[in-house]
Write an enzyme that holds these catalytic residues in place. Structure first.
Site, PDB file in Angstrom:
ATOM      1  N   TRP A 179       0.861  -1.182   0.000  1.00 40.08           N
ATOM      2  CA  TRP A 179       0.000   0.000   0.000  1.00 40.08           C
ATOM      3  C   TRP A 179       0.895   1.228   0.000  1.00 40.08           C
ATOM      4  CZ3 TRP A 179      -0.274   4.194   3.343  1.00 40.08           C
ATOM      5  CH2 TRP A 179      -1.276   5.127   3.023  1.00 40.08           C
ATOM      6  N   GLU A 221      -2.823  -3.002  -2.848  1.00 40.76           N
ATOM      7  CA  GLU A 221      -4.029  -2.400  -2.261  1.00 40.76           C
ATOM      8  C   GLU A 221      -4.369  -1.055  -2.893  1.00 40.76           C
ATOM      9  OE1 GLU A 221      -5.617  -1.049   2.195  1.00 40.76           O
ATOM     10  OE2 GLU A 221      -3.642  -1.961   1.929  1.00 40.76           O
ATOM     11  N   LYS A 223      -6.702   2.583  -3.104  1.00 35.82           N
ATOM     12  CA  LYS A 223      -7.089   3.614  -2.143  1.00 35.82           C
ATOM     13  C   LYS A 223      -7.956   4.640  -2.848  1.00 35.82           C
ATOM     14  CE  LYS A 223      -6.304   6.036   1.807  1.00 35.82           C
ATOM     15  NZ  LYS A 223      -6.550   5.570   3.172  1.00 35.82           N
ATOM     16  N   ASP A 254      -9.919  -3.197   0.598  1.00 37.02           N
ATOM     17  CA  ASP A 254     -10.021  -2.644   1.948  1.00 37.02           C
ATOM     18  C   ASP A 254     -11.386  -1.982   2.067  1.00 37.02           C
ATOM     19  OD1 ASP A 254      -9.921  -0.540   4.081  1.00 37.02           O
ATOM     20  OD2 ASP A 254      -7.893  -1.324   4.340  1.00 37.02           O
ATOM     21  N   HIS A 257     -11.695   1.859   1.699  1.00 40.71           N
ATOM     22  CA  HIS A 257     -11.079   2.551   0.580  1.00 40.71           C
ATOM     23  C   HIS A 257     -12.021   2.778  -0.600  1.00 40.71           C
ATOM     24  CE1 HIS A 257      -6.689   1.526   1.918  1.00 40.71           C
ATOM     25  NE2 HIS A 257      -7.394   2.150   2.842  1.00 40.71           N
ATOM     26  N   HIS A 281      -9.022  -6.579   3.591  1.00 37.58           N
ATOM     27  CA  HIS A 281      -8.816  -5.850   4.836  1.00 37.58           C
ATOM     28  C   HIS A 281     -10.176  -5.426   5.389  1.00 37.58           C
ATOM     29  CE1 HIS A 281      -4.328  -4.441   4.791  1.00 37.58           C
ATOM     30  NE2 HIS A 281      -4.477  -5.748   4.848  1.00 37.58           N
ATOM     31  N   ASP A 289     -12.153   7.214   5.111  1.00 36.88           N
ATOM     32  CA  ASP A 289     -11.356   6.059   5.528  1.00 36.88           C
ATOM     33  C   ASP A 289     -10.721   6.315   6.888  1.00 36.88           C
ATOM     34  OD1 ASP A 289      -9.924   3.677   5.537  1.00 36.88           O
ATOM     35  OD2 ASP A 289      -8.228   4.567   4.473  1.00 36.88           O
ATOM     36  N   ASP A 291     -10.812   4.243   9.615  1.00 36.35           N
ATOM     37  CA  ASP A 291     -10.298   3.051  10.297  1.00 36.35           C
ATOM     38  C   ASP A 291     -10.796   2.922  11.729  1.00 36.35           C
ATOM     39  OD1 ASP A 291      -8.562   1.732   8.295  1.00 36.35           O
ATOM     40  OD2 ASP A 291      -7.508   3.635   8.326  1.00 36.35           O
ATOM     41  N   ASP A 320      -7.803  -4.155   9.748  1.00 36.82           N
ATOM     42  CA  ASP A 320      -6.990  -2.954   9.535  1.00 36.82           C
ATOM     43  C   ASP A 320      -7.738  -1.741  10.070  1.00 36.82           C
ATOM     44  OD1 ASP A 320      -5.234  -1.036   8.763  1.00 36.82           O
ATOM     45  OD2 ASP A 320      -5.482  -1.303   6.615  1.00 36.82           O
TER      46      ASP A 320
END
Length: 412
Positions: A179, A221, A223, A254, A257, A281, A289, A291, A320
């Site tokens: 990433w 990955e 984004k 993810d 993302h 993820h 994003d 998290d 993640d």
């Protein structure tokens, strides 16, 4: 309802809860080490930067390898089953003399391998393309400066070799996820050039690195955007999909993302069709994003349903998120258990029956049963699963964490 009664109820719809319990115990989830110290690592005391940041200042953060390992071990004891640990390259153990990222190797990760062997954990890995002076203008592998690209290419090569070391030593496959934060804060004049440079840099990494492709699983990955790169991200979803498929590596999904209105679970089947395996993820975005610790919400439930329907053996499941506003150990335990709970709910759903109804055009029956099956006694099976794994089933685990926080974390 008792487990015995629940077992009978599920049997009426063709679900063998004994098999479900046995199968759930075999699903490993890769627990991310960076929740334990706010993505800090052990190279410096500066904290995360260059597209990564945490919010909050909750006490008890791990500041040494020994503390982080102890926190992970403690958390794992409250999570049923046997799992993996996901490391970033910035978590190398340097013993007082930091080796820069273009020169790191197995030597800096021998303590992690020794620890993983002792605890029976598998290890996954990630190059760290952030929190470094060579992230210039938000760029790494796509930088127009050949010296910057050269540094990060060397880092990627070294990381693939470290992943190979993990897999060889632990005799378990190791996934390694690339990433990069690369992008621009405002509208770029050239969108193609950075992606061409990114592809060329990655090609050099995968060509020069020495690793066993049977035991090391590279992932790339995508984004949507990030802090400081709000207008353009080099590694967009389309770029990553195209690059990964053309180079024979895995594209990684993810959950944080994508735009919040997108159904990430809907993307899983397409990934499985064209990649044969899905690297995933699990995160929780809140407006962006961010998290957050994963909750048992509709997004997580939909993702778990797809994983189970398509076979958990076809997925690399990793968490993640990083939240510095709450107890970090509790965040680990809660997130891991929530993922397992949603997997269990999915495993207790008669997907074959529902698929037959869909194929027959019986959409009323499908809708009614989809809703009714949500009320089946999942809790009784979860309690039984936890009892067999010798971990607390309900909120009792939190009391154990609170004691650990009082006795250990708050004394740091």
């Amino acid at each position: 309802m008792s487990y015995k009664e629940a077992k009978k109820k599920f049997a009426k719809i063709g679900i063998d809860t004994e098999k479900v319990i046995a199968d759930l115990a075999k699903i490993p989830i890769s627990m991310h080490c960076w929740q334990g110290d706010d993505v800090g690592g052990f190279e410096s005391v500066g904290g995360a930067s260059n597209g990564i940041q945490t919010t909050g200042n909750y006490p008890g953060k791990a500041t040494t390898p020994e503390q982080l390992m102890a926190d992970i071990e403690f958390a794992m004891k409250l999570i049923p089953g046997k799992h993996r640990v996901n490391l970033h390259a910035c978590y190398g153990i340097h013993n007082g003399k930091v080796v820069d990222r273009d020169k790191i190797g197995p030597e800096q990760f021998k303590p992690w391998v020794k620890w993983a062997k002792k605890n029976g954990y598998g290890l996954d890995f990630n190059p760290t393309f952030f929190s470094h002076k060579n992230v210039v203008d938000g760029l790494t592998l796509s930088s127009p400066d050949p010296e910057i690209r050269k540094f990060w290419i060397k880092h990627g090569i070294k990381c693939l070799e470290i992943a190979d070391y993990f897999a060889k030593e632990l005799k378990k496959p190791c996934s390694i996820n690339f990433w990069c934060p690369d992008g621009y804060k405002d509208e770029p004049s050239d969108r193609l050039g950075p992606r061409q440079r990114m592809a060329d840099s990655l090609d050099k990494i995968f060509k020069k690195a020495k690793y066993d492709k049977k035991r090391v699983l590279p992932c790339f990955e995508s984004k949507l955007f990030g802090i400081g790169v709000e207008s353009y991200t080099v590694n967009s979803h389309e770029f990553v999909m195209g690059y990964a498929q053309s180079r024979g590596i895995l594209a990684l999904l993810d959950m944080g993302h994508f735009h919040l209105t997108e159904n990430v679970a809907d993307k899983i089947s397409s990934f499985l069709m064209f990649f044969g395996k899905v690297a995933f993820h699990i995160s929780r975005p809140v407006r962006w994003d961010s998290d957050h610790v994963i909750r048992q919400n509709d997004d997580l439930r939909a993702a778990a349903q797809e994983i189970v329907k398509m076979g958990p053996e076809n997925f690399i499941i990793a968490l993640d998120y990083f939240d510095a506003s709450i107890c970090r150990v509790a965040a680990w335990v809660l997130g891991m258990r929530n993922m397992q709970k949603e997997l269990l709910k999915a495993m207790l759903t008669p997907h074959g029956m529902l698929k037959d109804l869909q194929d027959a055009g019986a959409f009323t029956a499908q809708l009614v049963l989809q809703e009714e099956f949500k009320d089946y006694p999942f809790e009784a099976v979860w309690d039984e699963f936890c009892a067999r794994m010798k971990v607390p089933a309900g909120e009792e685990w939190f009391k154990t964490v609170q004691k650990y926080e009082k006795d250990v974390l708050l004394k740091r």
